[in-house]
Design an enzyme around this catalytic site. Structure first.
Site, PDB file in Angstrom:
ATOM      1  CG  HIS A 263      42.262  49.678  46.709  1.00 13.60           C
ATOM      2  ND1 HIS A 263      41.065  49.507  46.041  1.00 13.60           N
ATOM      3  CD2 HIS A 263      42.477  48.513  47.403  1.00 13.60           C
ATOM      4  CE1 HIS A 263      40.589  48.304  46.302  1.00 13.60           C
ATOM      5  NE2 HIS A 263      41.420  47.693  47.128  1.00 13.60           N
TER       6      HIS A 263
ATOM      7  CB  CYS B 275      43.452  45.855  45.036  1.00 14.05           C
ATOM      8  SG  CYS B 275      42.232  44.723  45.741  1.00 14.05           S
TER       9      CYS B 275
ATOM     10  CG  ASN C  99      37.543  46.500  47.888  1.00 15.20           C
ATOM     11  OD1 ASN C  99      37.916  46.744  46.743  1.00 15.20           O
ATOM     12  ND2 ASN C  99      38.285  45.822  48.749  1.00 15.20           N
TER      13      ASN C  99
END
Length: 327
Positions: free
Chosen positions: A254, A114, A284
């Site tokens: 994020h 991520c 996501n």
């Protein structure tokens, strides 16, 4: 005057298949609205059988290059942040560079989960400052092919997308990366992982296919550590940049979970209206969420000269970081 860098162009791409929450809630036996209440996600995009990681990355990169308006021969480096390359070997970045017609660029993959885009942008900034050549930074993932359909934690969160930025040299010290901070915590290495497929658990004839899918062992700890790491790195990056949280024009975190980035925003004292949020529609997509969000935000309300933007991420590894960028 010492050389700096600046953002020249933005790009993004998502597959054509849009998956709404009811499709997943029905499959997992969840009550209507369960996913959105816990994650902020209403839909996400998943790859079709015809999509490839390099294809998504190429689309986003092509858009960023067109937006930047520079000659492709001016790109000296392509960095591809991904956890789902076309193949374990070779890296996908050279193929993407070839598809984009970047005949004079180096190209390599970065596996930072991520936080991968944060690291890739830092490395690209360093290359551009050192050599005076433009860089193309792409983050892309096809996580739908790594979801464990029986595991609620991964099934409801993950998505497919790509985002890209073109970075060019300049001599204005108020542009480009003004401050950065990175962190890691290998003691939480197993919190988010795909167990098999690496050299520790290689492929073999009797391998349980479930071990080749994403697993999250403790969602609550992931939440707590992500909030902590993103907050701490952001605080440090702001201090290095000499920028107060209230002076940040846009915070682009994020998009892991709406509750995570809302908590980070509160911790930092950043107004909710300054937080760029794309998770509701796009879910996501790991490293791709930040450049995707930047490109979508620029399309909706173009960045103005002088804006200061905070980027922050944390995820598997654990690995995280934050960057303050002058636009």
């Amino acid at each position: 005057m010492s050389r700096s860098s600046r953002v020249l162009g933005f790009g993004h791409h998502a597959p054509s298949r849009k998956v709404e929450n009811p499709e997943i809630e029905n499959r997992l036996g969840l009550e209507p609205g369960w996913i959105e209440r816990r994650t902020g996600i209403r839909s996400r995009f998943w790859a079709t059988d015809q999509d490839t990681l390099s294809g998504l990355a190429t689309q986003a990169g092509d858009m960023a290059l067109a937006n930047a308006g520079i000659d492709r021969s001016d790109i000296g480096l392509l960095l591809l942040a991904t956890s789902t390359p076309d193949h374990l070997l070779p890296p996908s970045a050279p193929l993407v560079a070839h598809k984009l017609g970047l005949g004079r660029a180096g190209a390599v993959d970065l596996t930072g989960a991520c936080a991968g885009f944060i690291y890739a942008l830092m490395f690209a900034d360093g290359f551009t400052r050192l050599h005076g050549k433009a860089s193309l930074v792409i983050a892309a993932n096809i996580l739908s092919r790594r979801i464990n359909p029986a595991e609620r934690a991964s099934s409801v969160l993950f998505a497919d997308a790509a985002g890209a930025l073109v970075i060019g040299a300049c001599e204005d010290p108020d542009l480009g990366i003004l401050g950065a901070s990175v962190d890691s915590d290998g003691s939480r290495y197993g919190l988010i992982q795909i167990p098999a497929g690496g050299s520790s658990i290689p492929f073999h004839d009797d391998l349980d296919l479930g071990q080749t899918r994403m697993t999250m062992t403790d969602g609550r700890e992931v939440f707590a550590k992500a909030v902590e790491m993103m907050t701490d790195c952001s605080t440090s990056a702001l201090a290095v940049a000499g920028v107060r949280p209230q002076d940040i024009d846009r915070f682009v975190p994020h998009q892991a979970n709406a509750r995570i980035f809302d908590a980070v925003g509160r911790n930092l004292g950043i107004a909710d209206e300054a937080i760029v949020k794309t998770i509701a529609e796009y879910g996501n997509s790991s490293a791709a969420t930040i450049p995707l969000s930047l490109s979508l935000a620029h399309r909706a309300a173009p960045f103005r000269p002088g804006e200061k933007v905070l980027l922050a991420a944390a995820g598997a590894g654990l690995s995280g970081g934050a960057i303050v960028v002058g636009i």
